[in-house]
Design a protein around this motif. Sequence first.
Motif, PDB file in Angstrom:
ATOM      1  N   ALA A  50      37.666  44.469  27.228  1.00  0.00           N
ATOM      2  CA  ALA A  50      38.932  44.877  27.834  1.00  0.00           C
ATOM      3  C   ALA A  50      40.117  44.288  27.080  1.00  0.00           C
ATOM      4  O   ALA A  50      40.144  43.096  26.773  1.00  0.00           O
ATOM      5  N   MET A  52      44.657  45.066  26.383  1.00  0.00           N
ATOM      6  CA  MET A  52      45.843  45.850  26.696  1.00  0.00           C
ATOM      7  C   MET A  52      46.217  46.612  25.431  1.00  0.00           C
ATOM      8  O   MET A  52      46.289  46.017  24.351  1.00  0.00           O
ATOM      9  N   HIS A  73      37.395  42.896  37.126  1.00  0.00           N
ATOM     10  CA  HIS A  73      38.514  43.728  36.700  1.00  0.00           C
ATOM     11  C   HIS A  73      39.261  44.264  37.910  1.00  0.00           C
ATOM     12  O   HIS A  73      38.760  44.230  39.031  1.00  0.00           O
ATOM     13  N   LEU A  79      44.766  47.587  31.484  1.00  0.00           N
ATOM     14  CA  LEU A  79      43.790  47.299  30.437  1.00  0.00           C
ATOM     15  C   LEU A  79      42.993  48.553  30.107  1.00  0.00           C
ATOM     16  O   LEU A  79      42.959  49.497  30.886  1.00  0.00           O
ATOM     17  N   GLN A 102      39.899  39.710  31.496  1.00  0.00           N
ATOM     18  CA  GLN A 102      40.663  40.130  32.669  1.00  0.00           C
ATOM     19  C   GLN A 102      41.716  39.111  33.090  1.00  0.00           C
ATOM     20  O   GLN A 102      42.429  39.345  34.041  1.00  0.00           O
TER      21      GLN A 102
END
Length: 112
Positions: A50, A52, A73, A79, A102
Motif C-alpha cells: 500500500a 499513496m 487498512h 492509498l 497503513q
Amino acid sequence: MPQVFAQGKVIVCNTGDNLRQVLLNNDINLYNGNASIINCHGLGTCGTCAVMVEGEVSEVTWQDKTRRSLPPHSPTKNLRLACQTKVLGDVNVTKFDGFWGQGEKVVWTAKV
C-alpha cells in the motif's frame, strides 16, 4: 513516457506498467520490515504494498478495493496497492509506516 517519482528517484517507465514492478525493478524498498517476506507477490491479497499515489493511474481494481476495506487498512485512507496499479502518466509515490503501509508516519516520499 511516464515518470514515477519515489524515494528520491525519478524512474521512466512505459504507459500501463505495473507500479509494484516499476518500484521493485528500480530498488525502491516497497515493503516495511518482514512484509518483504510474506507479501503475495502481486496478487492483491496481502495489502503490504500500500502506497499513496498522486498522478495518473488506472482505476481501482476490485482486488485493491476489497483488500483495503479490511483491517488494518481503511477504505477512507487515500492509498492504493502498488501491485494493482498501472502507471498511466507521471506519478508521485509515498510510503507510510506500519506493516501494511497503513500508518501515519512517512517512510519515504517522492522527493529526497
